[in-house]
Design an enzyme around this catalytic site. Structure first.
Site, PDB file in Angstrom:
ATOM      1  N   LYS A 130       0.805  -1.224   0.000  1.00  0.00           N
ATOM      2  CA  LYS A 130       0.000   0.000   0.000  1.00  0.00           C
ATOM      3  C   LYS A 130       0.840   1.276   0.000  1.00  0.00           C
ATOM      4  CE  LYS A 130      -1.614  -2.572   3.000  1.00  0.00           C
ATOM      5  NZ  LYS A 130      -2.100  -3.378   4.093  1.00  0.00           N
ATOM      6  N   VAL A 157      -6.150  -3.019  -1.701  1.00  0.00           N
ATOM      7  CA  VAL A 157      -7.421  -2.759  -1.010  1.00  0.00           C
ATOM      8  C   VAL A 157      -8.257  -4.039  -1.055  1.00  0.00           C
ATOM      9  CG1 VAL A 157      -9.487  -1.307  -0.897  1.00  0.00           C
ATOM     10  CG2 VAL A 157      -7.366  -0.348  -1.800  1.00  0.00           C
ATOM     11  N   LYS A 229      -5.634   2.826   2.457  1.00  0.00           N
ATOM     12  CA  LYS A 229      -6.610   2.248   1.522  1.00  0.00           C
ATOM     13  C   LYS A 229      -7.626   3.296   1.067  1.00  0.00           C
ATOM     14  CE  LYS A 229      -6.063  -2.424   3.340  1.00  0.00           C
ATOM     15  NZ  LYS A 229      -6.436  -3.347   4.405  1.00  0.00           N
TER      16      LYS A 229
HETATM   17  N1  HSE Z   1      -3.462  -6.243   7.629  1.00  0.00           N
HETATM   18  C1  HSE Z   1      -4.403  -5.998   6.595  1.00  0.00           C
HETATM   19  C2  HSE Z   1      -5.804  -6.256   7.111  1.00  0.00           C
HETATM   20  C3  HSE Z   1      -4.076  -6.883   5.439  1.00  0.00           C
HETATM   21  O1  HSE Z   1      -5.943  -6.791   8.208  1.00  0.00           O
HETATM   22  O2  HSE Z   1      -6.778  -5.930   6.438  1.00  0.00           O
HETATM   23  C4  HSE Z   1      -4.670  -6.450   4.162  1.00  0.00           C
HETATM   24  O3  HSE Z   1      -4.280  -5.161   3.797  1.00  0.00           O
END
Ligand code: HSE
Length: 361
Positions: A130, A157, A229
């Site tokens: 990201k 995302v 995101k």
């Molecule tokens: N650590 C992130 C989550 C992984 O828990 O959504 C995906 O971006």
């Protein structure tokens, strides 16, 4: 038959899962998708680097048989104890670089350099990272355009759930005014487990064991992962140009376990919501914050590592895309879908060139 040779940068959960997919179902994928996949280079902070320069490919099965923490490429032919990322990305005989190193929300490095090196070397890039996309997405897209390569990032995302591609490809003719979403699997899983009686710390430990959380789960819990995101989605879908400072962010430490359980008893469910909306003057406002949603809200029923984004459109009202938001295999699938996008684009360009040649002939 078309074939793509991959360099895997980072061999943690996601790229390892991609290697497993290639090793276990490469033949099926080739028959179904019309192209073969081979891995010709791998780099990893701990294992070092492994590169095939003799026209062959890496035999993945023996590598995948070794436990992740014990992998060491240094004794193997073409192996080195040092990741040598720049050399591997620029020089390995790969068509596509799959970048899946850790996300750095501060400046996107070292993934930002990995992406730049690959594009400058004329290689397509598929990334789940990201940092570079949220912080420098527009510049990298422009760099890729100038070098005639693809820069794909569906997995940034909602892991493999095609939220970016759905919005880009399927919303033609719709005006999108904004979106709101549950976009972090870890925090959503944690909220659900705390609602069922676990402490925040135990719930985070579970999410880490299940492979949802980032290496440092602070970004998941404090909303910084969602902040990135929201920037990616708003920049892509709303044409915004948001910086981190434009997206105020409050995380789950604003809540206590009592808040979560009390709300549940009152028919409300806390969710970490990321949202963006176009203002009347055309600019975009965005934020990340925990919100206590009533049961009838479309995002209230989005539980565990499942994520969902509701897009607000003029002709259809709310259009909601839901699916896995995290996980090794789910995110590896995003990389596979990116490779498919590269294939479609290069096949279309080749087709257009053939048509042009036919016209000239
Ligand atoms: N650590 C992130 C989550 C992984 O828990 O959504 C995906 O971006």
């Amino acid at each position: 038959m078309t074939r793509y040779d991959l360099a895997l940068i980072g061999f943690g959960g996601v790229n390892r899962a991609l290697a497993e997919l290639i090793a276990e179902r490469g033949d099926t994928l080739e028959a179904e998708l019309g192209f073969g996949l081979r891995v010709v280079a791998i780099t990893d902070l701990r294992a070092g680097s492994l590169v095939c320069t003799d026209g062959g490919a890496i035999d993945l099965a023996p590598l995948l048989a070794v436990a992740p923490g014990e992998l060491d490429f240094s004794g193997l032919a073409g192996g080195s104890p040092d990741p040598r990322n720049e050399w591997v990305i620029r020089e390995a005989p790969a068509d596509i670089v799959a970048e899946a190193t850790f996300t750095n929300p501060a400046d996107g490095e070292p993934a930002l350099s990995h992406v730049r090196w690959a594009i400058e070397a004329g290689k397509h890039v598929c990334t789940t990272n990201k940092g570079p996309v949220a912080l420098h997405g527009r510049a990298l897209q422009e760099l890729a355009r100038r070098h005639g390569v693809c820069f794909e990032f569906e997995g940034t995302v909602m892991s493999g759930t095609p939220v970016l591609r759905t919005a880009r490809r399927m919303f033609g003719g719709l005006a999108v005014h904004g979106f709101e979403g549950v976009m972090n699997g870890t925090s959503n899983y944690v909220l659900g487990r705390v609602e069922s009686g676990l402490s925040f710390a135990d719930a985070v430990a579970e999410a880490q064991a299940l492979g949802y959380a980032e290496a440092d789960p602070t970004a998941d819990i404090e909303g910084h992962d969602v902040q990135l995101k929201v920037m990616i989605l708003a920049n892509e879908v709303l044409g915004a140009d948001l910086r981190r400072a434009d997206v105020p962010c409050t995380g789950l430490s604003a809540l206590t376990a009592d808040d979560v359980r009390r709300a549940a008893a009152e028919g409300l469910r806390w969710k970490l919501v990321g949202s963006a909306a176009r203002r009347p003057d055309g600019t975009v406002e965005a934020r990340v914050a925990p919100v206590a949603l009533p049961a009838e809200h479309p995002l209230a029923g989005v539980c565990g590592p499942v994520n969902a984004v509701a897009f607000h459109t003029d002709l259809l009202g709310a259009v909601t895309v839901a699916g896995p938001g995290a996980g090794r295999v789910e995110t590896a699938y995003a990389l596979l879908s990116d490779v498919l996008a590269v294939h479609e684009r290069t096949a279309n360009l080749a087709g257009a060139e053939l048509l042009q040649e036919a016209g000239r002939g």
